[in-house]
Design a protein around this motif. Structure first.
Motif, PDB file in Angstrom:
ATOM      1  N   THR A   8       0.833  -1.214   0.000  1.00  0.00           N
ATOM      2  CA  THR A   8       0.000   0.000   0.000  1.00  0.00           C
ATOM      3  C   THR A   8       0.862   1.255   0.000  1.00  0.00           C
ATOM      4  O   THR A   8       0.476   2.274  -0.581  1.00  0.00           O
ATOM      5  CB  THR A   8      -0.934   0.017   1.225  1.00  0.00           C
ATOM      6  OG1 THR A   8      -0.157  -0.143   2.423  1.00  0.00           O
ATOM      7  CG2 THR A   8      -1.974  -1.075   1.137  1.00  0.00           C
TER       8      THR A   8
ATOM      9  N   ASN B 107       0.672   3.728  -3.038  1.00  0.00           N
ATOM     10  CA  ASN B 107      -0.115   4.858  -2.523  1.00  0.00           C
ATOM     11  C   ASN B 107      -1.606   4.584  -2.628  1.00  0.00           C
ATOM     12  O   ASN B 107      -2.371   5.358  -3.215  1.00  0.00           O
ATOM     13  CB  ASN B 107       0.250   6.154  -3.258  1.00  0.00           C
ATOM     14  CG  ASN B 107      -0.331   7.382  -2.568  1.00  0.00           C
ATOM     15  OD1 ASN B 107      -0.529   7.394  -1.350  1.00  0.00           O
ATOM     16  ND2 ASN B 107      -0.599   8.420  -3.343  1.00  0.00           N
TER      17      ASN B 107
ATOM     18  N   ARG C 174      -5.292   2.671  -0.638  1.00  0.00           N
ATOM     19  CA  ARG C 174      -5.939   2.194   0.575  1.00  0.00           C
ATOM     20  C   ARG C 174      -5.811   0.681   0.652  1.00  0.00           C
ATOM     21  O   ARG C 174      -5.597  -0.002  -0.354  1.00  0.00           O
ATOM     22  CB  ARG C 174      -7.415   2.597   0.603  1.00  0.00           C
ATOM     23  CG  ARG C 174      -7.663   4.106   0.635  1.00  0.00           C
ATOM     24  CD  ARG C 174      -9.149   4.404   0.628  1.00  0.00           C
ATOM     25  NE  ARG C 174      -9.416   5.819   0.393  1.00  0.00           N
ATOM     26  CZ  ARG C 174      -9.588   6.720   1.358  1.00  0.00           C
ATOM     27  NH1 ARG C 174      -9.527   6.326   2.618  1.00  0.00           N
ATOM     28  NH2 ARG C 174      -9.820   7.977   1.072  1.00  0.00           N
ATOM     29  N   ASN C 175      -5.994   0.157   1.848  1.00  0.00           N
ATOM     30  CA  ASN C 175      -5.861  -1.292   2.038  1.00  0.00           C
ATOM     31  C   ASN C 175      -6.775  -2.081   1.105  1.00  0.00           C
ATOM     32  O   ASN C 175      -6.405  -3.118   0.569  1.00  0.00           O
ATOM     33  CB  ASN C 175      -6.173  -1.663   3.485  1.00  0.00           C
ATOM     34  CG  ASN C 175      -5.145  -1.130   4.462  1.00  0.00           C
ATOM     35  OD1 ASN C 175      -4.133  -0.543   4.067  1.00  0.00           O
ATOM     36  ND2 ASN C 175      -5.389  -1.313   5.744  1.00  0.00           N
TER      37      ASN C 175
ATOM     38  N   TYR D 136      -5.882   3.738   5.283  1.00  0.00           N
ATOM     39  CA  TYR D 136      -4.516   3.757   4.783  1.00  0.00           C
ATOM     40  C   TYR D 136      -3.629   3.094   5.830  1.00  0.00           C
ATOM     41  O   TYR D 136      -3.794   3.331   7.026  1.00  0.00           O
ATOM     42  CB  TYR D 136      -4.032   5.188   4.545  1.00  0.00           C
ATOM     43  CG  TYR D 136      -4.634   5.858   3.337  1.00  0.00           C
ATOM     44  CD1 TYR D 136      -4.266   5.465   2.047  1.00  0.00           C
ATOM     45  CD2 TYR D 136      -5.547   6.903   3.478  1.00  0.00           C
ATOM     46  CE1 TYR D 136      -4.815   6.083   0.934  1.00  0.00           C
ATOM     47  CE2 TYR D 136      -6.090   7.530   2.374  1.00  0.00           C
ATOM     48  CZ  TYR D 136      -5.726   7.114   1.102  1.00  0.00           C
ATOM     49  OH  TYR D 136      -6.258   7.729   0.005  1.00  0.00           O
TER      50      TYR D 136
ATOM     51  N   GLN E 224       1.944   3.429   4.538  1.00  0.00           N
ATOM     52  CA  GLN E 224       1.529   4.330   3.452  1.00  0.00           C
ATOM     53  C   GLN E 224       1.554   5.769   3.940  1.00  0.00           C
ATOM     54  O   GLN E 224       2.026   6.671   3.223  1.00  0.00           O
ATOM     55  CB  GLN E 224       0.119   3.951   2.970  1.00  0.00           C
ATOM     56  CG  GLN E 224      -0.386   4.751   1.777  1.00  0.00           C
ATOM     57  CD  GLN E 224      -0.948   6.127   2.138  1.00  0.00           C
ATOM     58  OE1 GLN E 224      -1.389   6.343   3.269  1.00  0.00           O
ATOM     59  NE2 GLN E 224      -0.936   7.037   1.195  1.00  0.00           N
ATOM     60  N   GLN E 225       1.060   5.997   5.155  1.00  0.00           N
ATOM     61  CA  GLN E 225       1.054   7.345   5.709  1.00  0.00           C
ATOM     62  C   GLN E 225       2.468   7.856   5.943  1.00  0.00           C
ATOM     63  O   GLN E 225       2.774   9.022   5.683  1.00  0.00           O
ATOM     64  CB  GLN E 225       0.263   7.363   7.020  1.00  0.00           C
ATOM     65  CG  GLN E 225      -1.231   7.184   6.841  1.00  0.00           C
ATOM     66  CD  GLN E 225      -1.898   8.405   6.229  1.00  0.00           C
ATOM     67  OE1 GLN E 225      -2.198   9.376   6.918  1.00  0.00           O
ATOM     68  NE2 GLN E 225      -2.121   8.379   4.926  1.00  0.00           N
TER      69      GLN E 225
END
Length: 296
Positions: free
Chosen positions: A186, A190, A192-193, A243, A247-248
């Motif tokens: 992810t 970039n 979402r799961n 997210y 990823q964040q």
């Protein structure tokens, strides 16, 4: 109980607030200046807690560490001389590998390990949104912690459900498997799961899970590849709109926990002479992004 929460991020703020609500004497250890911090969750009224008080650390029955894995050793070393030898230290973070170094430094302390599926994020500092009820599993890392099962009851009263595990390593490995599958992919794409349910990611997920299951078996935690894959798919479905933390971290150009997730797996694989090309590829890609970010 006297409880110090080290790291008031999304999960740390959630636990600090809930433990204070449950009647405990809670303080915060943070990188923020000031004698107090005001914390809140969802739309509830803020609570004001002592911040960076060395006396609170010295009196602590429980040190609850909710930092990123790569921050743990440094943060605990800074307050090392103030932590009583009988104080329990509970490490609650993604990934594996911090307990070994912590237990060497704090050789007399009960060291506990935990993993949680509670969902939380911070729309702003010291304000957590509790977006998903989950389960917290804790257990003993060293001999001294074997007598600390009562802590599960303490934490369960504050934020259910918390369960004591006689073999916490099994739970941590299962969580690591999920993190190895979801977090790097992810972060790299970039997304979402939930996007990982698309066809283009299935072959990669299969290979990641196969490699993890092989390493787990050699570590003494035999698990069927199909069961592990179903576990990963279940988390992808349940957290589809989320997210991942990695990823964040990549998005905001912060250090990730890749060394304690995929990196930990790779170290164990080398020990058993197991080839893990899919996980190695993801690890290398994330490290390259981190290195570029650190040079920018």
């Amino acid at each position: 109980m006297n409880i110090v929460v080290v790291g008031p991020g999304s999960i740390g703020t959630l636990w600090a607030y809930k433990l204070k609500q449950a009647g405990h004497k809670v303080s915060i250890q943070s990188r923020v200046d000031g004698d107090t911090l005001s914390l809140t969750i969802n739309d509830q009224r803020p609570v004001t807690l002592p911040n960076n008080h060395l006396r609170q650390i010295a009196d602590a029955d429980l040190i609850l560490v909710t930092l990123k894995a790569w921050q743990v050793s440094s943060a605990l070393n800074q307050i090392r001389s103030h932590i009583a030898p009988e104080a329990m230290i509970l490490l609650l973070h993604n990934g594996m590998g911090t307990a070994e170094s912590v237990s060497q430094v704090f050789s007399s302390n009960p060291i506990l390990l935990g993993t949680t599926t509670h969902g939380a994020f911070q729309p702003q500092k010291h304000h957590s949104k509790h977006v998903g009820l989950g389960q917290t599993l804790i257990g003993a890392h060293n001999h001294q912690a074997l007598q600390c099962g009562f802590i599960a009851d303490v934490l369960n009263h504050a934020l259910p459900e918390c369960i004591w595990q006689n073999n916490i390593q099994s739970a941590l490995w299962n969580k690591l498997a999920t993190n190895c599958a979801i977090n790097p992919l992810t972060a790299l794409h970039n997304i979402r799961n939930g996007a990982l349910s698309e066809m283009q990611y299935q072959e990669t997920l299969d290979q990641i899970v196969l490699e993890v299951s092989q390493v787990m078996a050699c570590e003494g935690f035999a698990v069927a590849q199909q069961a592990l894959r179903q576990q990963v798919d279940s988390v992808i479905e349940k957290t589809a709109e989320n997210y991942s933390s990695m990823q964040q971290d990549i998005f905001y150009q912060r250090p990730t926990e890749i060394d304690f997730i995929s990196g930990y797996l790779l170290n164990c694989a080398r020990k058993h002479s197991i080839e893990t090309p899919a996980n190695q590829k993801l690890y290398t890609a994330i490290k390259q992004i981190e290195n570029i970010g650190s040079c920018s």
